[in-house]
Design an enzyme around this catalytic site. Structure first.
Site, mmCIF file in Angstrom:
data_model
loop_
_atom_site.group_PDB
_atom_site.id
_atom_site.type_symbol
_atom_site.label_atom_id
_atom_site.label_comp_id
_atom_site.label_asym_id
_atom_site.label_seq_id
_atom_site.Cartn_x
_atom_site.Cartn_y
_atom_site.Cartn_z
ATOM 1 N N HIS A 1 0.814 -1.215 0.000
ATOM 2 C CA HIS A 1 0.000 0.000 0.000
ATOM 3 C C HIS A 1 0.852 1.273 0.000
ATOM 4 O O HIS A 1 0.351 2.371 -0.259
ATOM 5 C CB HIS A 1 -0.932 0.000 1.222
ATOM 6 C CG HIS A 1 -2.239 0.679 0.976
ATOM 7 N ND1 HIS A 1 -2.457 1.544 -0.068
ATOM 8 C CD2 HIS A 1 -3.424 0.609 1.643
ATOM 9 C CE1 HIS A 1 -3.693 1.993 -0.033
ATOM 10 N NE2 HIS A 1 -4.317 1.429 1.002
ATOM 11 N N ASP B 1 -2.172 2.313 -4.588
ATOM 12 C CA ASP B 1 -3.403 2.754 -3.935
ATOM 13 C C ASP B 1 -4.489 1.707 -4.117
ATOM 14 O O ASP B 1 -4.432 0.858 -5.016
ATOM 15 C CB ASP B 1 -3.875 4.087 -4.512
ATOM 16 C CG ASP B 1 -2.891 5.221 -4.225
ATOM 17 O OD1 ASP B 1 -2.210 5.139 -3.177
ATOM 18 O OD2 ASP B 1 -2.805 6.143 -5.043
#
Length: 439
Positions: free
Chosen positions: A410, A414
């Site tokens: 992450h 995204d």
């Protein structure tokens, strides 16, 4: 001639002597495989650099540094079997009448062998060989190896010998405790309770059958990498499911002709490799990696294919997968899987990779969270195909469904990109015509 552990890779500093294929004292020919070495990444077969008699210095099961001499080859004592046969025939014809002399020579050799064995035994008594696992267990259980009698070959101390010593010490521990109980004061009660509970627990465990063995270098490396994935990445997983109807129809319809033409079956993996490449081209961040404060985008597609073996999971790399046909993908995957099972993968076949695909479905897994293979930032998890009732065009129908999982870092990817990436794979699988038309 010395037989040393060769340099295998820049990051590899030690190797486990996994197996001696040729016994100590046996004759070897040049280029004959004599030993198998195991590292934290690959297994290596070690050939003989010369012909002669092999003398093993390091036994199987021991881990040594790169460059260590693990054996020697006596070149002067070696010879081919053919030359030995000729020499034997010549000697037999020359010495037909000297049986008495041969008998004396044999007795002399036997005596020398006995003397050597006696010397070796005395030497072994002063410094017995110790199994590495036995040494580790003795250190953990605080057993003095000097007081342990080895039952192995030449007095070698084994794990079983240490376990017997542990049991013996536990049996004698209560007697020693009873003798010293009268001398204990009331101020020592807390420590007494702690000692009692500590001694009781191992005693109960020792009565149960257990097997202790050292982790192989590659299993240690796997553990290290998996822990690294959890600790050094912001890993998150998104899920979806794909209708496998079209893929199953295509395989069923063209399987016979595909196999006859290419010599290999059309599997599921080629469809997913092609789908992943198309999705990676749309979402380049999933094909990238983090280097410090920089993002490194790869403009090539080296796809790692996770393969389960008897020694753990390995991930050989499918190089430049975007340039391969369906048949070439299936052929290379089959070859890499075969090499992985036979422990013949090279370090170059395992290093690198920009994205990984793991198929837990072959083991029956319905859903899982695959772990990222650092420094990669994404891994796709495939699962078993199940017939399920789904709604299609307002009707409930039965379709073959596969759960898909995408784990991603992450820090770089995204949620929008991850969900879009996985959704695009789903679309390509449910309508493979786009893969063939390159839309």
């Amino acid at each position: 001639m010395e037989v040393k552990v060769p340099e295998i890779g820049e990051s590899i500093v030690e190797a486990l002597v996994a197996n001696w294929i040729v016994e100590d004292g046996a004759e070897v020919a040049q280029d004959e495989i004599i030993c198998e070495l195991e590292t934290d990444k690959v297994n290596v077969e070690l050939p003989a650099d010369a012909s002669g008699i092999l003398h093993i210095k390091v036994k199987a099961g021991e881990t040594v540094d790169i460059g260590t001499v693990i054996a020697t080859i006596d070149e002067d004592a070696g010879g081919t079997k053919e030359s030995e046969t000729k020499e034997s025939e010549t000697k037999e014809s020359r010495d037909k009448g000297s049986k008495d002399q041969e008998s004396e020579d044999k007795e002399s050799r036997d005596q020398e062998s006995e003397d050597k064995e006696s010397r070796d035994q005395k030497s072994g008594e002063s410094a017995p060989a110790i199994n590495p696992a036995a040494k580790k267990l003795a250190r953990e259980k605080q057993i003095d190896l000097a007081e342990v009698e080895g039952s192995g070959r030449a007095g070698r101390i084994t794990v079983e010998d240490v376990q017997k010593a542990v049991e013996t010490s536990k049996k004698s521990a209560p007697q020693a405790g009873e003798k010293g109980q009268e001398a204990e004061t009331s101020t020592a009660k807390p420590a007494d309770k702690a000692d009692k509970s500590a001694s009781e627990q191992p005693a109960e465990e020792s009565e149960r059958p257990v097997t202790r063995e050292a982790m192989t270098p590659i299993r240690q490396r796997i553990a290290e990498r998996l822990l690294q994935a959890r600790q050094q990445t912001a890993m998150l997983t998104t899920f979806n499911e794909a209708d496998m109807s079209w893929v199953k129809k295509l395989r069923s319809r063209h399987q016979k002709h595909f196999t006859e033409k290419h010599g290999i079956k059309l599997g599921l993996m080629s469809f997913f490799v092609k789908s992943c490449i198309k999705a990676l081209q749309e979402y380049p961040a999933v094909n990238a990696r983090i280097d410090g404060t920089d993002i490194v985008y790869h403009h090539y597609y080296d796809i790692g294919i996770a393969v389960g073996t008897d020694r753990g999971l390995v991930v050989p790399i499918l190089r430049d997968a975007d340039q391969l046909t369906f048949a070439e993908i299936e052929q290379q995957i089959a070859e890499l899987a075969s090499r992985a099972q036979s422990r013949k993968l090279t370090l170059a076949e395992l290093e690198g990779g920009t994205f990984t695909i793991s198929n837990g479905g072959i083991y029956g897994s319905l859903l899982s969270t695959p772990l990222i293979n650092p420094p990669q930032c994404g891994v796709l998890g495939m699962h078993a195909i199940q017939d399920r009732a789904v709604v299609h065009d307002g009707e409930i129908v039965v379709r073959p469904i596969m759960n898909l999982a995408l784990s991603y870092d992450h820090r770089l990817i995204d949620g929008r990109e991850a969900v879009g990436f996985l959704k695009l794979i789903k679309e390509y699988i449910e309508d493979p015509s786009e893969l063939f038309l390159e839309l």
